[in-house]
Design an enzyme around this catalytic site. Structure first.
Site, PDB file in Angstrom:
ATOM      1  CG  HIS A 119      -1.833   1.161   1.279  1.00  0.00           C
ATOM      2  ND1 HIS A 119      -2.930   1.275   0.448  1.00  0.00           N
ATOM      3  CD2 HIS A 119      -1.817   2.290   2.028  1.00  0.00           C
ATOM      4  CE1 HIS A 119      -3.545   2.418   0.686  1.00  0.00           C
ATOM      5  NE2 HIS A 119      -2.889   3.057   1.641  1.00  0.00           N
ATOM      6  CG  ASP A 155      -5.624  -0.421   2.073  1.00  0.00           C
ATOM      7  OD1 ASP A 155      -5.164  -1.358   1.400  1.00  0.00           O
ATOM      8  OD2 ASP A 155      -6.145   0.591   1.573  1.00  0.00           O
TER       9      ASP A 155
HETATM   10  C1  GRF Z   1       1.439   0.801  -6.065  1.00  0.00           C
HETATM   11  O1  GRF Z   1       1.618   2.121  -5.647  1.00  0.00           O
HETATM   12  C2  GRF Z   1       0.958  -0.059  -4.945  1.00  0.00           C
HETATM   13  O2  GRF Z   1       1.445   0.341  -3.694  1.00  0.00           O
HETATM   14  C3  GRF Z   1      -0.538   0.127  -5.000  1.00  0.00           C
HETATM   15  O3  GRF Z   1      -0.837   0.220  -6.352  1.00  0.00           O
HETATM   16  C4  GRF Z   1       0.307   0.673  -7.071  1.00  0.00           C
HETATM   17  C5  GRF Z   1       0.583  -0.365  -8.100  1.00  0.00           C
HETATM   18  O4  GRF Z   1       1.650   0.014  -8.929  1.00  0.00           O
HETATM   19  N1  GRF Z   1      -1.224  -0.948  -4.317  1.00  0.00           N
HETATM   20  P1  GRF Z   1       2.336  -1.077  -9.830  1.00  0.00           P
HETATM   21  O5  GRF Z   1       1.238  -1.688 -10.691  1.00  0.00           O
HETATM   22  O6  GRF Z   1       2.982  -2.088  -8.944  1.00  0.00           O
HETATM   23  O7  GRF Z   1       3.321  -0.331 -10.659  1.00  0.00           O
END
Ligand code: GRF
Length: 224
Positions: A119, A155
């Site tokens: 998160h 979360d």
């Molecule tokens: C990340 O910021 C993650 O923390 C959140 O969604 C985003 C996904 O980015 N859950 P990616 O697809 O891993 O680039």
């Protein structure tokens, strides 16, 4: 005298994505090391157009699309299809990496202690979406990312590892997001390593890491 070295059992991991997949890529890069205690057995997307699918395929990882739209509002039917794909691949651990679907308690309880999420905020602050905008609006001086176990509440599961980064006066949501994302790519492989090594235990809602030194273990980015 010959010595037989038995192959280490690497935990079989499924990464669930919905989009870009940069955290997925960081996990794939970490697991490319044969000494890493987990292997990425498959990447599952609930969106056929998720950009991360192409990266996974290029890395030689099996991919699978389960389009949630095909199941209408029947959340459990989608989850049953997902569960069947995970079972067929003998998956030990599920990593959510930008997976934009909430799970029912049924699915979460099945994977209790074996499903983790990343998160983009220092939980319990800024649950949900638009975390960087909200962090700037709140004027916090530290922001960051959290890897946690998944529980039915969004979360909210026990925190495995966090990375904190300073917020700069001139930050925009985009610049802040970029620095947080770089930190995410460091802590997610670390959390998966600990879980796959069987070093994590949750006691009274707090996650303990067996053998962790009092000062944080050095976290290294797969790209550094
Ligand atoms: C990340 O910021 C993650 O923390 C959140 O969604 C985003 C996904 O980015 N859950 P990616 O697809 O891993 O680039």
């Amino acid at each position: 005298m010959s010595v037989v070295i038995k192959p280490m059992h690497r935990k079989r991991v499924a990464i669930l994505i919905s989009g870009r997949g940069s955290n997925m890529a960081a996990l794939i890069a970490a697991a490319a090391d044969p000494a890493f205690p987990a292997e990425i057995a498959c990447v599952v997307s609930n969106r056929p157009d998720a950009a991360g699918l192409a990266h996974a395929q290029a890395a030689g990882i099996e991919t699978c699309v389960i389009d949630h739209k095909a199941f209408g509002r029947d959340r459990e039917a989608f989850e049953r299809a997902l569960a069947a794909e995970l079972a067929a691949r003998d998956i030990d651990i599920v990593c959510l990496a930008g997976f934009m679907r909430l799970f029912t308690p049924w699915f979460v309880s099945h994977w209790e202690g074996r499903m983790i999420n990343i998160h983009p905020a220092l939980l319990p602050a800024f649950k949900g979406l638009d975390t960087h905008e909200r962090a700037l609006a709140a004027g916090v001086k530290l922001h960051g990312a959290t890897v946690h176990f998944v529980v039915p509440e969004m979360d909210s599961g026990p925190i495995i590892v966090q990375a904190a980064i300073p917020v700069h006066d001139e930050d925009t949501p985009a610049t802040l997001a970029a620095r947080v994302l770089a930190a995410e790519h460091c802590i997610y492989p670390q959390a998966l390593r600990w879980l796959a090594e069987g070093r994590l235990a949750v006691v009274d809602g707090r996650c303990k890491i067996a053998g962790a030194k009092r000062s944080a273990e050095k976290l290294t980015s797969p790209s550094s």
